[in-house]
Enzyme design. Structure first.
Site, PDB file in Angstrom:
ATOM      1  N   GLU A  81     -37.431 -27.968  58.159  1.00 52.72           N
ATOM      2  CA  GLU A  81     -36.029 -27.779  58.534  1.00 52.72           C
ATOM      3  C   GLU A  81     -35.265 -29.087  58.335  1.00 52.72           C
ATOM      4  O   GLU A  81     -35.553 -30.096  58.973  1.00 52.72           O
ATOM      5  CB  GLU A  81     -35.941 -27.340  59.998  1.00 52.72           C
ATOM      6  CG  GLU A  81     -34.519 -27.053  60.427  1.00 52.72           C
ATOM      7  CD  GLU A  81     -34.421 -26.822  61.937  1.00 52.72           C
ATOM      8  OE1 GLU A  81     -35.405 -26.350  62.522  1.00 52.72           O
ATOM      9  OE2 GLU A  81     -33.360 -27.129  62.501  1.00 52.72           O
ATOM     10  N   ARG A 126     -41.725 -35.226  62.702  1.00 49.98           N
ATOM     11  CA  ARG A 126     -41.026 -35.114  63.982  1.00 49.98           C
ATOM     12  C   ARG A 126     -40.915 -36.512  64.560  1.00 49.98           C
ATOM     13  O   ARG A 126     -41.918 -37.103  64.955  1.00 49.98           O
ATOM     14  CB  ARG A 126     -41.791 -34.192  64.936  1.00 49.98           C
ATOM     15  CG  ARG A 126     -41.061 -33.908  66.245  1.00 49.98           C
ATOM     16  CD  ARG A 126     -41.804 -32.863  67.078  1.00 49.98           C
ATOM     17  NE  ARG A 126     -41.826 -31.574  66.413  1.00 49.98           N
ATOM     18  CZ  ARG A 126     -40.838 -30.670  66.476  1.00 49.98           C
ATOM     19  NH1 ARG A 126     -39.782 -30.918  67.208  1.00 49.98           N
ATOM     20  NH2 ARG A 126     -40.924 -29.532  65.839  1.00 49.98           N
ATOM     21  N   ARG A 144     -33.989 -38.382  69.825  1.00 47.68           N
ATOM     22  CA  ARG A 144     -34.520 -37.216  70.538  1.00 47.68           C
ATOM     23  C   ARG A 144     -35.866 -37.547  71.160  1.00 47.68           C
ATOM     24  O   ARG A 144     -36.756 -38.070  70.485  1.00 47.68           O
ATOM     25  CB  ARG A 144     -34.660 -36.038  69.562  1.00 47.68           C
ATOM     26  CG  ARG A 144     -33.321 -35.674  68.963  1.00 47.68           C
ATOM     27  CD  ARG A 144     -33.389 -34.413  68.125  1.00 47.68           C
ATOM     28  NE  ARG A 144     -32.054 -34.156  67.586  1.00 47.68           N
ATOM     29  CZ  ARG A 144     -31.732 -33.126  66.822  1.00 47.68           C
ATOM     30  NH1 ARG A 144     -32.661 -32.225  66.523  1.00 47.68           N
ATOM     31  NH2 ARG A 144     -30.511 -32.966  66.382  1.00 47.68           N
ATOM     32  N   SER A 193     -29.185 -27.414  59.942  1.00 45.74           N
ATOM     33  CA  SER A 193     -28.922 -26.271  60.795  1.00 45.74           C
ATOM     34  C   SER A 193     -27.408 -26.149  60.846  1.00 45.74           C
ATOM     35  O   SER A 193     -26.726 -27.094  61.214  1.00 45.74           O
ATOM     36  CB  SER A 193     -29.507 -26.554  62.176  1.00 45.74           C
ATOM     37  OG  SER A 193     -29.547 -25.388  62.932  1.00 45.74           O
ATOM     38  N   ARG A 197     -36.485 -35.473  57.095  1.00 47.29           N
ATOM     39  CA  ARG A 197     -37.237 -34.440  56.389  1.00 47.29           C
ATOM     40  C   ARG A 197     -36.821 -34.327  54.935  1.00 47.29           C
ATOM     41  O   ARG A 197     -37.612 -33.976  54.072  1.00 47.29           O
ATOM     42  CB  ARG A 197     -37.084 -33.107  57.098  1.00 47.29           C
ATOM     43  CG  ARG A 197     -38.006 -33.043  58.315  1.00 47.29           C
ATOM     44  CD  ARG A 197     -37.398 -32.387  59.439  1.00 47.29           C
ATOM     45  NE  ARG A 197     -38.190 -32.423  60.646  1.00 47.29           N
ATOM     46  CZ  ARG A 197     -37.926 -31.629  61.666  1.00 47.29           C
ATOM     47  NH1 ARG A 197     -36.938 -30.750  61.574  1.00 47.29           N
ATOM     48  NH2 ARG A 197     -38.642 -31.710  62.756  1.00 47.29           N
TER      49      ARG A 197
END
Length: 424
Positions: free
Chosen positions: A351, A279, A264, A354, A392
């Site tokens: 997070e 991140r 990403r 998801s 994470r």
RNA sequence: GGAGAGGUGGCAGAGUGGUCGAAUGCGGCGGUCUUGAAAACCGUUGAAGGUUACGCCUUCCGGGGGUUCGAAUCCCUCCCUCUCCGCCA
């Protein structure tokens, strides 16, 4: 992709859904293009019908060795007219599709209302026995731990590829691999998924199918000369396994599970959560994807969340489940639960998963259907969830299981995979 | 990367400018026969869109574009598969 018929019949509802997601409303433009489009189709089809009849007649005349020239001359006009109509139709249709592909999925009616992530709803919190979020013990954060133990090297990762490309070393690398294998095996053996290992690059059709394109183009790494993208999630290749297929009803539900690295660009988020793993541009993830009959997708989402939670319970890591409000739902999702793991070092939730139900939104874009009992092809519902992302998860794992002397105790289920019980 | 061959319905496989959505075989579904089944025989069996009605029309033979009154069939282009050579984990 949204169903044009729904858009025609209930433009108000669609507009409300778009507004709830804070997306751009192009409904009126789509509707007027749709109208023009249908006019053109009708006109062109009528002329084509004429052409077909006349064409047959010309064939007959020729076979009978009669003069077909007058008929041919007449046909020329019709053909020119068809060409003009088709040219316009092509333009209108292209624009129509482009706009339609930009319409987000509508929030499910059960999704909480809200205007930002602040309105997300915490559904549950799970803490290991004897663990408290208010623990006043001094926790080292994962960057400090990783450095001290020599298992994570963010500086050298940056040297190789750039900031946000982590380097795992020694027991760090092996722990990462153990984590991935443990999660995959859990989903295969306990939760009934079938393992897949996919390409890690995908073409524009696949990216459009799951909804990354057109909206997320700037967030993906693209290999220009081959027109391929590095996948931002295994959701893309796994869901596209069945693109342009009509599945036998008996095959459903299909549950796939697969590992992939995720790439990403994180465009626009520079300077935010930059520390360590928080991140990154590349991370590892185990993804779960389901193809189900429409009536089963609600329950499938609950199962998906539970399958992801199971990993955290086994690893004894504190987590909570959040239901996203309408405004925080991603482009393609109708309903979504995030799972956040606790970082004792950062003193915040991260997070790590998801889990989303896309209903028929992706299926419509990717044309993934099944043949129902009455023989008619229908769109499946697709779902996916991280089970889980290791970056994470690794933060929470290292910090939560650190020992008082600055080492890390390996959670029991990972020990056989890792080959060691502690990192010190 | 070089040379060649090829992409047609669920599958196999015909079709080289007009009556081709497409022969034939297999498979699937329905029926006849049978106590039941098999075999045999008969029928049926793709998708999308438009119109709207349960009928009609249009489109689709790898994708896109073109030639032609008319394209599965001719031309251009891209993609994919296979074979051989080269390179290589």
């Amino acid at each position: 992709m949204i169903d044009v018929k729904v858009l025609r019949e209930n433009p108000k509802e669609v507009k409300a859904g778009i507004a709830a997601k804070k997306a751009t409303d192009n409904v009126d433009e789509i509707l007027s293009l749709d109208e023009r489009r249908r006019e053109l189709i009708k006109e062109a089809d009528d002329l084509k019908s004429k052409r077909n009849t006349a064409s047959k007649r010309i064939g007959e005349l020729k076979r009978e060795k009669k003069d077909a020239q007058p008929a041919i001359d007449k046909m020329k006009e019709t053909s020119d007219a068809i060409k003009r109509l088709d040219d316009e139709l092509r333009e209108v249709d292209a624009k129509f599709h482009e706009l339609l592909l930009a319409v987000p999925n509508l929030p499910h009616y059960t999704a909480p209302e809200g205007t930002s992530e602040k309105d997300n709803v915490e559904k549950k919190q799970w803490l290991p026995k004897g663990f408290s979020l208010e623990d006043d013990r001094e926790y080292l954060d994962h960057v400090e731990l990783g450095k001290r133990l020599g298992i994570l090297d963010f500086e050298r990762g940056a040297k190789i590829a750039g900031a946000g490309f982590p380097l795992y070393v020694g027991k760090g690398a092996r722990l990462e691999r153990a984590l991935l294998n443990f999660m995959i095996d859990l989903h295969l053996e306990k939760h009934g998924y079938e393992e897949v290992m996919t390409p890690f690059l995908a073409n524009p059709e696949s990216m459009t199918g799951t909804g990354q394109l057109p909206k997320m183009a700037d967030d993906m790494y693209r290999i220009d000369r081959d027109d391929l993208y590095l996948i931002p999630t295994a959701e893309v290749p796994i869901t596209n396994i069945h693109r342009d297929e009509i599945l036998d009803e008996a095959r459903l539900p299909i549950s796939y599970c697969g590992y992939s690295p995720c790439f990403r660009r994180e465009a626009g988020s520079y300077g935010k959560d930059t520390r360590g793993f928080l991140r990154v541009h590349q991370f590892n993830k185990v993804e779960m994807v389901k193809f189900v009959k429409p009536e089963d997708s609600g329950e499938a989402l609950q199962n998906l969340v539970n399958d992801a939670e199971d990993v955290l319970r086994a690893l004894d890591i504190p987590y909570r489940v959040i239901e996203l409000c309408a405004a925080d739902l991603s482009f393609a999702a109708a309903k979504c639960f995030d799972i956040e793991t606790w970082s004792p070092g950062e003193k915040k939730w991260l997070e790590a998963s998801s889990c989303s139900n896309f209903l028929d939104f992706q299926a419509r874009r990717a044309s993934i259907r099944y043949r129902s009992a009455d023989g008619k092809p229908e769109f499946v519902h697709t779902l996916n969830g991280s089970g889980l992302a290791t970056s994470r998860l690794m933060v929470s794992l290292l910090e939560r299981h650190q020992t008082s002397d600055g080492g890390v105790r390996v959670p029991e289920p990972l020990r056989d995979y890792a080959g060691f019980d502690v990192i010190d």
